[in-house]
Design an enzyme around this catalytic site. Structure first.
Site, PDB file in Angstrom:
ATOM      1  N   LYS A  13       0.723  -1.166   0.483  1.00  0.00           N
ATOM      2  CA  LYS A  13      -0.041  -0.072  -0.058  1.00  0.00           C
ATOM      3  C   LYS A  13       0.786   1.591   0.236  1.00  0.00           C
ATOM      4  O   LYS A  13       0.575   2.076  -0.758  1.00  0.00           O
ATOM      5  CB  LYS A  13      -1.069  -0.055   1.617  1.00  0.00           C
ATOM      6  N   ARG A  86      -9.995   1.177   8.031  1.00  0.00           N
ATOM      7  CA  ARG A  86     -10.078  -0.312   8.357  1.00  0.00           C
ATOM      8  C   ARG A  86     -10.932  -1.688   9.151  1.00  0.00           C
ATOM      9  O   ARG A  86     -11.220  -2.138   9.785  1.00  0.00           O
ATOM     10  CB  ARG A  86      -8.972  -0.839   9.283  1.00  0.00           C
ATOM     11  N   ARG A 125      11.433  -6.323   5.460  1.00  0.00           N
ATOM     12  CA  ARG A 125      10.505  -4.840   4.913  1.00  0.00           C
ATOM     13  C   ARG A 125      11.332  -4.082   6.686  1.00  0.00           C
ATOM     14  O   ARG A 125      11.976  -4.758   7.403  1.00  0.00           O
ATOM     15  CB  ARG A 125       9.988  -4.604   5.544  1.00  0.00           C
ATOM     16  N   ARG A 158      10.424  -1.718  11.885  1.00  0.00           N
ATOM     17  CA  ARG A 158       9.141  -0.923  12.180  1.00  0.00           C
ATOM     18  C   ARG A 158       8.838  -2.083  13.273  1.00  0.00           C
ATOM     19  O   ARG A 158       8.951  -2.732  13.661  1.00  0.00           O
ATOM     20  CB  ARG A 158       8.141  -1.497  11.010  1.00  0.00           C
ATOM     21  N   ARG A 169      -2.198  -8.587  12.931  1.00  0.00           N
ATOM     22  CA  ARG A 169      -2.834  -7.712  12.483  1.00  0.00           C
ATOM     23  C   ARG A 169      -2.963  -8.437  10.444  1.00  0.00           C
ATOM     24  O   ARG A 169      -4.084  -8.364  10.730  1.00  0.00           O
ATOM     25  CB  ARG A 169      -1.073  -6.867  11.477  1.00  0.00           C
TER      26      ARG A 169
END
Ligand code: ADP
Ligand code: ZN
Length: 212
Positions: A13, A86, A125, A158, A169
């Protein structure tokens, strides 16, 4: 143009939002980026949000809606929402807000990626601490180790990109965000895009959809 980008964590995203907002010259509002910056600043919102974000839980609707509504209303351009809404409650409240202003959402793009790929993407990531740029430490690392290519900021991992938080998540996406997809799909506003291809190719598909 007013659009929403939906998709599970790790579906790209952030990357697609940058492409889309630059190409169409619209504002990019990422609730994840907004909240992370509030956490860094140590604001009241950041302090409340931190404990939810670290474990991959959603922050309460009331807090989220309050934090984003004014930002949306203050925009004079079109926009792309990334990470919001969300929950069904957030989606309905957004529709009410925008319909009252006669500025309805034009299209909703929903990215699809399989679960194994999501997990491997998230575990490799890293992001820029200043501008939020995304890197994959295996397939697209920054040119200079630890420094952002576009702004020179520090590259960090993160705190919610660990196995436990990722699994939480993904589960929350299934439970809380699937109803949002159904909500837009039943209003014929949702367009599905397979996002396991190269980012540039995914963007081409999105662009064709948005240009229609
Ligand atoms: P992801 O990579 O999981 O898509 P984001 O960067 O969009 O993550 O968001 C990070 C975290 O910020 C979420 O796990 C959640 O705690 C919080 N958050 C972001 N957007 C929302 C929202 N619309 N409602 C509630 N919490 C949110
Ligand atoms: Zn940067």
């Amino acid at each position: 143009m007013r659009i929403i980008l939906l998709g599970p964590p790790g579906s790209g995203k952030g990357t697609q939002s940058s492409f889309i907002s630059e190409y169409y010259k619209i504002s990019h509002l990422s609730t994840g980026d907004i909240l992370r910056s509030e956490v860094n600043k140590g604001s009241d919102l950041g302090i409340s949000a931190k404990k939810y974000m670290e474990v991959g839980d959603l922050i309460p609707d009331e807090l989220m809606i309050k934090a984003i509504n004014n930002k949306i209303l203050n925009l004079s351009t079109g926009f792309l929402l990334d990470g919001f809404p969300r929950t069904l409650n957030q989606a309905q409240s957004l529709d009410t807000l925008l319909i009252n202003k006669n500025k309805p959402i034009d299209k909703v793009v929903c990215l699809k990626v399989n679960k194994d790929e999501i997990i491997s993407r998230l575990l490799s990531r890293a992001i820029c601490n200043s501008c939020g740029n995304n890197y994959n430490l295996l397939s697209s690392p920054p040119k200079q180790k630890g420094k952002c290519d576009s702004c020179g900021g520090d590259i960090i991992t993160r705190s919610d990109d660990n196995k436990e938080a990722i699994s939480n998540r993904l589960q929350i996406y299934e439970e809380m965000t699937s109803p949002v997809i159904n909500y837009y799909d039943s209003g014929k506003r949702c367009f599905f895009v397979t996002a396991s291809d190269e980012p540039q190719n995914v963007f081409e598909t999105i662009r064709k959809l948005l240009d229609k």
